[in-house]
Each structure stands twice: as C-alpha cells, then as structure tokens.
Design a protein around this motif. Sequence first.
Motif, mmCIF file in Angstrom:
data_model
loop_
_atom_site.group_PDB
_atom_site.id
_atom_site.type_symbol
_atom_site.label_atom_id
_atom_site.label_comp_id
_atom_site.label_asym_id
_atom_site.label_seq_id
_atom_site.Cartn_x
_atom_site.Cartn_y
_atom_site.Cartn_z
ATOM 1 N N GLN A 71 -32.474 -4.711 -0.962
ATOM 2 C CA GLN A 71 -33.865 -5.032 -0.661
ATOM 3 C C GLN A 71 -34.657 -3.793 -0.244
ATOM 4 N N GLN A 72 -34.053 -2.930 0.571
ATOM 5 C CA GLN A 72 -34.738 -1.726 1.049
ATOM 6 C C GLN A 72 -35.172 -0.827 -0.102
ATOM 7 N N ARG A 73 -34.393 -0.776 -1.162
ATOM 8 C CA ARG A 73 -34.707 0.094 -2.288
ATOM 9 C C ARG A 73 -35.657 -0.562 -3.282
ATOM 10 N N THR A 74 -35.469 -1.837 -3.521
ATOM 11 C CA THR A 74 -36.209 -2.514 -4.587
ATOM 12 C C THR A 74 -37.451 -3.256 -4.102
ATOM 13 N N GLY A 75 -37.551 -3.489 -2.795
ATOM 14 C CA GLY A 75 -38.639 -4.320 -2.285
ATOM 15 C C GLY A 75 -38.468 -5.779 -2.643
ATOM 16 N N ALA A 76 -37.223 -6.189 -2.872
ATOM 17 C CA ALA A 76 -36.937 -7.543 -3.343
ATOM 18 C C ALA A 76 -37.234 -8.604 -2.295
ATOM 19 N N ASP A 77 -37.510 -9.807 -2.761
ATOM 20 C CA ASP A 77 -37.459 -10.982 -1.904
ATOM 21 C C ASP A 77 -35.991 -11.338 -1.710
ATOM 22 N N VAL A 78 -35.692 -12.009 -0.603
ATOM 23 C CA VAL A 78 -34.299 -12.317 -0.280
ATOM 24 C C VAL A 78 -34.151 -13.802 0.047
ATOM 25 N N TYR A 79 -33.083 -14.394 -0.474
ATOM 26 C CA TYR A 79 -32.769 -15.793 -0.182
ATOM 27 C C TYR A 79 -31.302 -15.877 0.211
ATOM 28 N N ARG A 80 -31.052 -16.353 1.431
ATOM 29 C CA ARG A 80 -29.668 -16.498 1.899
ATOM 30 C C ARG A 80 -29.209 -17.940 1.711
ATOM 31 N N LEU A 81 -28.100 -18.125 1.009
ATOM 32 C CA LEU A 81 -27.523 -19.453 0.835
ATOM 33 C C LEU A 81 -26.840 -19.888 2.130
ATOM 34 N N GLU A 82 -27.031 -21.144 2.492
ATOM 35 C CA GLU A 82 -26.393 -21.724 3.672
ATOM 36 C C GLU A 82 -25.689 -23.020 3.261
ATOM 37 N N THR A 83 -24.604 -23.337 3.941
ATOM 38 C CA THR A 83 -23.897 -24.590 3.687
ATOM 39 C C THR A 83 -24.317 -25.635 4.712
ATOM 40 N N GLU A 84 -24.300 -26.903 4.301
ATOM 41 C CA GLU A 84 -24.637 -27.990 5.226
ATOM 42 C C GLU A 84 -23.701 -27.976 6.432
ATOM 43 N N GLU A 85 -22.435 -27.742 6.171
ATOM 44 C CA GLU A 85 -21.445 -27.649 7.247
ATOM 45 C C GLU A 85 -21.108 -26.176 7.459
ATOM 46 N N PRO A 86 -21.418 -25.608 8.617
ATOM 47 C CA PRO A 86 -21.119 -24.184 8.859
ATOM 48 C C PRO A 86 -19.635 -23.881 8.655
ATOM 49 N N LEU A 87 -19.366 -22.730 8.059
ATOM 50 C CA LEU A 87 -17.992 -22.336 7.755
ATOM 51 C C LEU A 87 -17.545 -21.221 8.693
ATOM 52 N N LYS A 88 -16.314 -21.329 9.196
ATOM 53 C CA LYS A 88 -15.728 -20.302 10.049
ATOM 54 C C LYS A 88 -14.304 -20.020 9.603
ATOM 55 N N ALA A 89 -13.924 -18.745 9.646
ATOM 56 C CA ALA A 89 -12.593 -18.348 9.214
ATOM 57 C C ALA A 89 -11.527 -18.922 10.151
ATOM 58 N N SER A 90 -10.508 -19.538 9.554
ATOM 59 C CA SER A 90 -9.366 -20.078 10.291
ATOM 60 C C SER A 90 -8.279 -20.397 9.268
ATOM 61 N N PRO A 91 -7.017 -20.599 9.696
ATOM 62 C CA PRO A 91 -5.984 -20.994 8.725
ATOM 63 C C PRO A 91 -6.366 -22.254 7.945
ATOM 64 N N ALA A 92 -6.967 -23.241 8.648
ATOM 65 C CA ALA A 92 -7.376 -24.476 7.966
ATOM 66 C C ALA A 92 -8.492 -24.207 6.967
ATOM 67 N N PHE A 93 -9.375 -23.285 7.313
ATOM 68 C CA PHE A 93 -10.483 -22.934 6.422
ATOM 69 C C PHE A 93 -9.960 -22.379 5.105
ATOM 70 N N TYR A 94 -9.001 -21.460 5.157
ATOM 71 C CA TYR A 94 -8.477 -20.852 3.933
ATOM 72 C C TYR A 94 -7.742 -21.869 3.070
ATOM 73 N N ALA A 95 -7.053 -22.797 3.705
ATOM 74 C CA ALA A 95 -6.391 -23.856 2.946
ATOM 75 C C ALA A 95 -7.426 -24.753 2.273
ATOM 76 N N LYS A 96 -8.528 -25.029 2.985
ATOM 77 C CA LYS A 96 -9.596 -25.866 2.433
ATOM 78 C C LYS A 96 -10.264 -25.195 1.244
ATOM 79 N N VAL A 97 -10.498 -23.878 1.365
ATOM 80 C CA VAL A 97 -11.110 -23.138 0.256
ATOM 81 C C VAL A 97 -10.217 -23.173 -0.977
ATOM 82 N N LYS A 98 -8.930 -23.013 -0.756
ATOM 83 C CA LYS A 98 -7.999 -23.043 -1.894
ATOM 84 C C LYS A 98 -8.057 -24.394 -2.605
ATOM 85 N N LYS A 99 -8.178 -25.465 -1.837
ATOM 86 C CA LYS A 99 -8.290 -26.799 -2.437
ATOM 87 C C LYS A 99 -9.606 -26.935 -3.198
#
Length: 206
Positions: A71-99
């Motif tokens: 953005q600093q170089r191009t002057g771009a607009d920015v859009y950040r994707l968000e999930t309805e359920e916040p995601l946090k790193a954990s052993p269960a999280f990685y297993a869920k992602v794999k599924k």
Amino acid sequence: MLKYVLFILAAAAVIGGAIGGIHLVKVAHRNQKEMAPFQGAPTPYTANLGKTLVIYYSMTGHTQDIARRIQQRTGADVYRLETEEPLKASPAFYAKVKKQLKTGQYPRLAGPAPELDGYDVIFVGAPVWWYTAATPMLAFLQQTDFKGKKVVPFSTQGSNYGAFFEDFEKNTRNARILTGASFNNLGDEYNSAVDNKITAWLNALN
C-alpha cells in the motif's frame, strides 16, 4: 521400568530439539542467501499499476505487514478479510484447518465482500497453512468472480510456501494472474531488504 521410560522420553526430547535446531539453522541460512540481493540502498519504485486494491487475510500480522508495504508504494486501497468466528493458533486449530482443507468447508467470512469494480490490479495475500493458502483466503476465492481483473497473489510463511501459488490459481475464477511473491517471516534486521524485494517485484509487474 519407569526409569527406562523416562530415559526414552528424555532422549526423544533431546533428539527432537537437535532436529529443530538444525532446521532453524538451515532456514536462517536460506533466508540470508535469498535476501542478500536485496540488501543495500533503497530500490526506487517506478511501477505504474493504475488503481490498486490489496485484499489480505492475516492472523499473526505478517501478511498485514506485507500488505501495508504494498500500500505504501502503490497508494492502494486495502481490505482485510475477517472470519465470523475469530481464529487463534492452537493444536485444535491446526487439526480443524486440516479438516477444512480435506472437506472444502472453509470458515465463514464476516462483513460484505470487497467491491472489485474500478480497480486495475488486485493484490491478494494470505499466510501459508499446511503448505497451502489459509482457509479464510480459500473461502474468499471460492465465492469471488474476478471478472477478468489482473490479480497478484502473495504469501507469507515460516520457510516453505508449498503449493500456495498452484492452489491459488486452481481456486481463482476469471482472473489474469500476474507473477506472485512469497515472503518468509523475517526479523527486523531484514526490514530494508524486504522493502527492496517488494519494490523490485512491483516494478517487474509493469
């Protein structure tokens, strides 16, 4: 018997630590070698990409950092994707992602989809999870028609982007995909080199 079990566990821990240490040394050496060409004076930004949008997903902040530098170089607009359920790193999280990757049932995204009309170039970035694009980004690609737009992917990762770019292309509809770039998660000592790498990449997109 307990003494032998404890000995085996201790030996396994030592071996695991040694293997992890060797891996970190190898990664550090690869990073140093990859970033060496970008050390030195700042690279001038010469690209003219037109009206630009950066869409990204970031959980730990690494992808957000690269998005902001673009953005600093191009002057771009920015859009950040968000999930309805916040995601946090954990052993269960990685297993869920794999599924999720196995079933194709990705997390639901929050908020309206970004408006793509009027943009000449759209950068799309995400971290690498299980050697492919993070599932929130795959969810976005699953529901998006780029309608012939120029799309530029970028990834962030510890050391290996795996099949990120191949899977990105497979999951992207009606886009003119330009050359992407991958960025390892590096320390502050590489800040200027990362800046130069980004600038050189953007200049080459012209």
